[in-house]
Design a protein around this motif. Structure first.
Motif, PDB file in Angstrom:
ATOM      1  N   ALA A 198       0.805  -1.220   0.000  1.00 13.98           N
ATOM      2  CA  ALA A 198       0.000   0.000   0.000  1.00 13.98           C
ATOM      3  C   ALA A 198       0.839   1.272   0.000  1.00 13.98           C
ATOM      4  CB  ALA A 198      -0.929  -0.009   1.207  1.00 13.98           C
ATOM      5  N   SER A 199       1.995   1.264   0.626  1.00 11.66           N
ATOM      6  CA  SER A 199       2.818   2.469   0.695  1.00 11.66           C
ATOM      7  C   SER A 199       3.680   2.674  -0.549  1.00 11.66           C
ATOM      8  CB  SER A 199       3.711   2.414   1.939  1.00 11.66           C
ATOM      9  OG  SER A 199       4.603   1.320   1.833  1.00 11.66           O
ATOM     10  N   SER A 200       3.621   1.740  -1.470  1.00  8.25           N
ATOM     11  CA  SER A 200       4.438   1.810  -2.673  1.00  8.25           C
ATOM     12  C   SER A 200       3.921   2.866  -3.641  1.00  8.25           C
ATOM     13  CB  SER A 200       4.449   0.452  -3.371  1.00  8.25           C
ATOM     14  OG  SER A 200       5.062   0.557  -4.630  1.00  8.25           O
ATOM     15  N   GLU A 201       4.820   3.524  -4.315  1.00  3.68           N
ATOM     16  CA  GLU A 201       4.464   4.463  -5.384  1.00  3.68           C
ATOM     17  C   GLU A 201       4.916   3.921  -6.735  1.00  3.68           C
ATOM     18  OE1 GLU A 201       2.579   7.167  -5.130  1.00  3.68           O
ATOM     19  OE2 GLU A 201       2.388   6.914  -2.977  1.00  3.68           O
ATOM     20  N   ILE A 202       5.237   2.629  -6.805  1.00 10.56           N
ATOM     21  CA  ILE A 202       5.688   2.015  -8.058  1.00 10.56           C
ATOM     22  C   ILE A 202       4.488   1.826  -8.974  1.00 10.56           C
ATOM     23  CG2 ILE A 202       6.719  -0.030  -9.114  1.00 10.56           C
ATOM     24  CD1 ILE A 202       8.348  -0.379  -6.555  1.00 10.56           C
ATOM     25  N   ARG A 203       4.654   2.263 -10.224  1.00 14.25           N
ATOM     26  CA  ARG A 203       3.572   2.177 -11.197  1.00 14.25           C
ATOM     27  C   ARG A 203       4.124   1.767 -12.555  1.00 14.25           C
ATOM     28  NH1 ARG A 203      -0.747   5.621  -9.337  1.00 14.25           N
ATOM     29  NH2 ARG A 203      -0.094   6.806  -7.533  1.00 14.25           N
ATOM     30  N   LEU A 204       3.226   1.298 -13.411  1.00 12.09           N
ATOM     31  CA  LEU A 204       3.566   1.026 -14.803  1.00 12.09           C
ATOM     32  C   LEU A 204       3.094   2.202 -15.657  1.00 12.09           C
ATOM     33  CD1 LEU A 204       2.627  -2.720 -15.069  1.00 12.09           C
ATOM     34  CD2 LEU A 204       4.851  -1.756 -15.614  1.00 12.09           C
ATOM     35  N   PHE A 205       3.946   2.613 -16.568  1.00 13.81           N
ATOM     36  CA  PHE A 205       3.625   3.669 -17.523  1.00 13.81           C
ATOM     37  C   PHE A 205       3.595   3.010 -18.894  1.00 13.81           C
ATOM     38  CE2 PHE A 205       5.653   5.487 -13.872  1.00 13.81           C
ATOM     39  CZ  PHE A 205       4.989   6.694 -13.649  1.00 13.81           C
ATOM     40  N   PHE A 206       2.549   3.271 -19.680  1.00 16.32           N
ATOM     41  CA  PHE A 206       2.407   2.579 -20.958  1.00 16.32           C
ATOM     42  C   PHE A 206       1.595   3.420 -21.937  1.00 16.32           C
ATOM     43  CE2 PHE A 206      -0.673   1.198 -17.862  1.00 16.32           C
ATOM     44  CZ  PHE A 206      -1.884   1.181 -18.521  1.00 16.32           C
ATOM     45  N   LEU A 247      -0.341  -7.665 -26.714  1.00 19.94           N
ATOM     46  CA  LEU A 247      -0.560  -7.674 -25.274  1.00 19.94           C
ATOM     47  C   LEU A 247       0.766  -7.892 -24.562  1.00 19.94           C
ATOM     48  CD1 LEU A 247      -2.581  -7.761 -22.866  1.00 19.94           C
ATOM     49  CD2 LEU A 247      -2.670 -10.226 -23.196  1.00 19.94           C
ATOM     50  N   ASN A 248       1.051  -7.099 -23.546  1.00 18.91           N
ATOM     51  CA  ASN A 248       2.278  -7.226 -22.757  1.00 18.91           C
ATOM     52  C   ASN A 248       1.967  -8.142 -21.572  1.00 18.91           C
ATOM     53  OD1 ASN A 248       4.520  -6.868 -21.056  1.00 18.91           O
ATOM     54  ND2 ASN A 248       4.882  -4.818 -21.869  1.00 18.91           N
ATOM     55  N   VAL A 249       2.249  -9.417 -21.737  1.00 16.15           N
ATOM     56  CA  VAL A 249       1.894 -10.435 -20.736  1.00 16.15           C
ATOM     57  C   VAL A 249       2.606 -10.174 -19.411  1.00 16.15           C
ATOM     58  CG1 VAL A 249       1.951 -12.903 -20.222  1.00 16.15           C
ATOM     59  CG2 VAL A 249       1.443 -12.130 -22.534  1.00 16.15           C
ATOM     60  N   GLY A 307       1.696  -3.141 -25.828  1.00 14.50           N
ATOM     61  CA  GLY A 307       2.941  -2.447 -26.133  1.00 14.50           C
ATOM     62  C   GLY A 307       3.884  -2.464 -24.950  1.00 14.50           C
ATOM     63  N   ASP A 308       5.015  -1.782 -25.099  1.00 12.26           N
ATOM     64  CA  ASP A 308       6.025  -1.741 -24.044  1.00 12.26           C
ATOM     65  C   ASP A 308       5.525  -0.950 -22.838  1.00 12.26           C
ATOM     66  OD1 ASP A 308       7.566  -3.112 -25.835  1.00 12.26           O
ATOM     67  OD2 ASP A 308       8.997  -1.494 -26.176  1.00 12.26           O
ATOM     68  N   ALA A 309       6.138  -1.213 -21.691  1.00 10.74           N
ATOM     69  CA  ALA A 309       5.799  -0.502 -20.458  1.00 10.74           C
ATOM     70  C   ALA A 309       7.077  -0.150 -19.710  1.00 10.74           C
ATOM     71  CB  ALA A 309       4.890  -1.358 -19.587  1.00 10.74           C
ATOM     72  N   ILE A 310       6.988   0.887 -18.900  1.00 12.63           N
ATOM     73  CA  ILE A 310       8.090   1.300 -18.027  1.00 12.63           C
ATOM     74  C   ILE A 310       7.604   1.152 -16.596  1.00 12.63           C
ATOM     75  CG2 ILE A 310       9.549   3.219 -17.266  1.00 12.63           C
ATOM     76  CD1 ILE A 310      10.280   2.372 -20.062  1.00 12.63           C
TER      77      ILE A 310
END
Length: 145
Positions: free
Chosen positions: A63-71, A98-100, A112-115
């Motif tokens: 819950a305290s994480s700010e990690i996200r995927l950008f796509f 699809l990015n499995v 597509g790709d994600a960061i």
């Protein structure tokens, strides 16, 4: 750093997750100047025109994480009003496969790709928040080799 102690450029370690299973997941460094918007840097890393084309996932992990995927944002378009689909309102058209691996991390369809990065603004601060993301975060992706 400048001589007055202020930072001219922020470097944030992130992870590129290609949609192609033949390409390996790789570490990238986002170089963010204090004069530019961080999402424009992410968009550039994804090969997109600007930040308007970037979607951001919900927080991943604890819950305290700010990690996200950008796509890449899907291209939306209106259906023909005479269509039989969902009230004829709107549907989405996705570019790329699809990015499995990204889907595994986020629980949502990503094309597509994600960061994978820990960068953005929080409700608690007006300053840009960032932390490095390392490969140890994505150890579960090894089953996709």
């Amino acid at each position: 750093m400048k001589e007055d102690g202020s930072q001219e450029c922020i470097q944030v370690a992130a992870i590129r997750i290609p949609s192609s299973m033949e390409k390996p997941v790789e570490a990238v460094t986002l170089h963010i100047s204090l004069r530019e918007y961080y999402l424009d840097v992410v968009a550039n890393e994804l090969g997109l025109e600007d930040a308007a084309n970037v979607l951001i996932s919900r927080n991943l992990g604890k819950a305290s994480s700010e990690i996200r995927l950008f796509f890449d944002a899907p291209i939306s378009y209106l259906l023909d009003p005479s269509s039989k689909f969902a009230n004829g309102k709107e549907t989405l058209h996705f570019e790329g496969p699809l990015n499995v691996r990204a889907r595994y991390l986020s629980g949502q369809d990503i094309f597509g790709d994600a960061i994978l990065a820990c960068i953005g603004y929080t409700r608690k601060s007006r300053d840009l928040f960032y932390e490095d993301v390392r490969f140890s975060y994505i150890t579960g992706l090894s089953k996709f080799k």
